[in-house]
Design a protein around this motif. Structure first.
Motif, mmCIF file in Angstrom:
data_model
loop_
_atom_site.group_PDB
_atom_site.id
_atom_site.type_symbol
_atom_site.label_atom_id
_atom_site.label_comp_id
_atom_site.label_asym_id
_atom_site.label_seq_id
_atom_site.Cartn_x
_atom_site.Cartn_y
_atom_site.Cartn_z
ATOM 1 N N LEU A 15 -39.651 0.747 18.755
ATOM 2 C CA LEU A 15 -40.298 0.049 17.650
ATOM 3 C C LEU A 15 -41.538 0.805 17.176
ATOM 4 O O LEU A 15 -41.844 0.812 15.975
ATOM 5 C CB LEU A 15 -40.651 -1.376 18.066
ATOM 6 C CG LEU A 15 -39.443 -2.287 18.363
ATOM 7 C CD1 LEU A 15 -39.897 -3.658 18.838
ATOM 8 C CD2 LEU A 15 -38.543 -2.419 17.135
ATOM 9 N N ALA A 46 -42.692 -5.990 11.024
ATOM 10 C CA ALA A 46 -41.289 -6.181 11.401
ATOM 11 C C ALA A 46 -40.899 -7.621 11.123
ATOM 12 O O ALA A 46 -41.750 -8.493 10.957
ATOM 13 C CB ALA A 46 -41.084 -5.845 12.874
ATOM 14 N N GLY A 52 -46.050 -1.132 8.770
ATOM 15 C CA GLY A 52 -45.760 -0.656 10.113
ATOM 16 C C GLY A 52 -46.503 0.620 10.443
ATOM 17 O O GLY A 52 -47.080 0.764 11.530
ATOM 18 N N ARG A 99 -42.987 -3.532 4.221
ATOM 19 C CA ARG A 99 -42.956 -3.507 5.695
ATOM 20 C C ARG A 99 -43.038 -2.082 6.233
ATOM 21 O O ARG A 99 -43.622 -1.845 7.294
ATOM 22 C CB ARG A 99 -41.708 -4.219 6.205
ATOM 23 C CG ARG A 99 -41.718 -5.721 5.938
ATOM 24 C CD ARG A 99 -40.592 -6.431 6.667
ATOM 25 N NE ARG A 99 -40.571 -7.854 6.364
ATOM 26 C CZ ARG A 99 -41.344 -8.773 6.941
ATOM 27 N NH1 ARG A 99 -42.213 -8.407 7.873
ATOM 28 N NH2 ARG A 99 -41.254 -10.035 6.593
ATOM 29 N N PRO A 102 -38.607 -0.022 8.817
ATOM 30 C CA PRO A 102 -38.835 -1.415 9.210
ATOM 31 C C PRO A 102 -37.794 -1.863 10.241
ATOM 32 O O PRO A 102 -36.664 -1.352 10.260
ATOM 33 C CB PRO A 102 -38.677 -2.190 7.905
ATOM 34 C CG PRO A 102 -38.804 -1.173 6.826
ATOM 35 C CD PRO A 102 -38.279 0.098 7.384
ATOM 36 N N ALA A 103 -38.171 -2.828 11.058
ATOM 37 C CA ALA A 103 -37.284 -3.282 12.129
ATOM 38 C C ALA A 103 -37.059 -4.778 12.056
ATOM 39 O O ALA A 103 -37.909 -5.537 11.584
ATOM 40 C CB ALA A 103 -37.874 -2.910 13.492
#
Length: 389
Positions: free
Chosen positions: A270, A298, A328, A324, A279-280
Motif C-alpha cells: 500500500l 485509499a 496518497g 486519491r 489508488p487502492a
C-alpha cells in the motif's frame, strides 16, 4: 530491515549483517553498499567466538525467533551491547486473527493468550528496546501486555522525499488514461497474501462482469504451483509471479486491490502504491496504521459488495482516481518521511547506548526474564548442539 541497516550505516556505524538463512538469487547485494555479510549457524557455539570478536555496540534481532536463538549468546559474550528487537509485525496478533478467521468468529483475548504470545512478549521484555512498525501496534501491545512505553520505539517504513520525487518523475507518463487493469502484489508464502489471492478469485467475476475489458495482474515472490494454476487468461485473472520491478507493475495499473482479512504491521504494497500514485481498495485491516486521519488516500471496504463497488467506481472515475492518487503520494511523504523518523531512531539508540546500565536497572521484569526463562532457550540450544555432534 534495509531501511534500518542503511540508517545505522548513515549514522556512522559499521554494519554487519549475519544470517543463518541460505542465499537467494533475488537477495540484495549488501556488500556492494558497504554492509558486511556473514553466515552464522543455529545451535552452534561458533557464533560465540565470532560475536566476541566483532564486539558490537548494538545488536538487532530480526523477529523474536532470532532473539530466542541468539539473544542469550549475545548477553553472555557481549553483555554491554544494546539489544534491539525488530518485530517486523506483531506475530501473535497476526496468528490470533488468522485462527479467529478460520474458526469463523470474532477475535477475543483468548486468541492471543498463546504460546506464541508468551514467546514474543518475553522476547520484547528481554531486549532493551523493540522497534514497532505500526502506531496501532504500539498501543495494542501496551493495552494487552505488561510492556512499558520505554521499551518500544515507533519505527515505520521510511521514505526519502528525494527518492520518491525521482520515482515520480520516472513514472510521470503513467497517468489515468495510460494505465490499465488492476494489480495485487505480495509474497505468496505469506499467509495473509495467499488468502487475499483466494478472495480476489471469488470477487473477480463480479468485477469483470461490470468491467469486461479489465484485467487483474497478481504478482508475488515464491508462487507455488497451486497459485500458478489459478491463472485464467480468458477471464482476465492473471497470476504473474515474480515482478522484477514492483514499482513499475504497480504504476502500470489503475487500481490496487488488497482484500486482506488478517495480518499485522504495515502493508508495504500500500505504501508502494501511494508512492507511484496508484489508488487502492483495501480492508480496514489493510489500512491499519497506514493512512492516519486521511480518508482520501485509499478506499476502505470490508463488505464484499462494497469492495466490488469501490473497485469499479475508482477504476471508472477519472476525477476520483486523480484525487486519491495525489492524496496518497502526499500522505506517503508526510507520514513516512525519513527526515522525521530517522533522527528520532538514531537519537534513541545513542541515548540508550550511553545510559544502558541505568536503563536496565529500571527494567526489573526484563532482568528477571533474562535471569530465569532465558536459560531454557540456552540449555535447549546447547542440548541440540551436543546432540548434533
Amino acid at each position: 530491515m534495509m531501511q534500518i541497516l542503511l540508517l545505522m550505516q548513515k549514522s556512522g556505524f559499521r554494519v554487519v549483517f549475519a544470517s543463518p538463512a541460505e542465499d537467494s538469487a533475488h537477495a540484495i547485494d549488501l556488500e556492494s553498499i558497504g554492509i558486511e555479510k556473514h553466515s552464522i549457524r543455529l545451535n552452534c557455539s561458533s557464533f560465540d567466538e565470532w560475536v566476541r570478536t566483532q564486539s558490537p555496540d548494538v545488536v538487532i534481532f530480526d523477529r523474536f525467533m532470532m532473539e530466542e536463538q541468539f539473544g542469550w549468546r549475545v548477553e553472555k559474550h557481549v553483555p554491554d551491547a544494546l539489544r534491539l528487537l525488530d518485530m517486523e509485525d506483531v506475530h501473535c496478533l497476526r496468528d490470533a486473527r488468522h485462527r479467529a478467521l478460520k474458526a469463523g468468529r470474532n477475535l477475543s483475548a483468548d486468541d492471543w493468550h498463546t504460546d506464541m504470545a508468551f514467546r514474543e512478549v518475553a522476547s520484547i521484555l528481554r531486549c532493551d528496546l523493540t522497534l514497532v512498525i505500526s502506531e496501532f501496534e504500539m498501543i495494542w501491545l501496551q493495552d494487552h501486555f505488561p510492556i512499558h512505553a520505554s521499551k518500544l520505539l515507533y519505527t515505520p517504513f521510511m521514505v526519502n522525499p528525494a527518492d520518491a520525487e525521482g520515482l515520480s518523475r520516472r513514472l510521470a507518463d503513467l497517468d489515468f488514461e495510460v494505465r490499465g487493469g488492476f494489480v495485487s502484489i505480495g509474497n505468496f508464502r505469506h499467509a495473509p497474501n495467499w488468502d487475499a489471492v483466494l478472495q480476489l478469485r471469488e470477487i473477480w467475476p463480479d468485477i469483470r462482469r461490470r468491467l469486461p475489458d479489465a484485467e487483474l495482474n497478481i504478482y508475488g515472490a515464491y508462487p507455488p504451483k497451486k497459485a500458478m494454476q489459478l491463472d485464467k487468461p480468458e477471464l482476465g485473472f492473471r497470476v504473474r509471479g515474480w515482478a522484477s520491478d514492483a514499482y513499475q507493475v504497480i504504476a502500470e495499473a489503475k487500481v490496487m486491490l488488497a482484500p486482506l482479512r488478517f495480518g499485522a504491521g504495515l502493508k508495504g504494497k500500500l505504501l508502494d502504491a501511494m508512492l507511484v500514485g496508484t489508488p487502492a481498495v483495501t480492508s480496514s485491516l489493510g489500512a491499519e496504521g497506514m493512512y492516519g486521519d486521511c480518508d482520501q488516500a485509499a478506499v476502505v471496504a470490508d463488505d464484499r459488495d462494497a469492495f466490488i463497488d469501490a473497485a469499479v467506481q475508482l477504476y471508472s472515475s477519472r476525477s476520483e482516481w486523480k484525487s486519491r492518487s495525489a492524496a496518497g503520494y502526499k500522505l506517503a511523504i508526510k507520514r513516512f518521511n525519513d527526515a522525521d523518523h530517522g533522527p528520532n531512531i538514531t537519537a534513541t539508540i545513542d541515548r540508550l547506548c550511553v545510559g544502558l546500565e541505568r536503563h536496565r536497572r529500571q527494567d526489573f521484569v526484563g532482568g528477571m526474564l533474562r535471569h530465569h526463562s532465558l536459560k531454557s532457550t540456552q540449555y535447549m540450544s546447547q542440548w541440540i548442539e551436543a546432540k548434533n555432534k
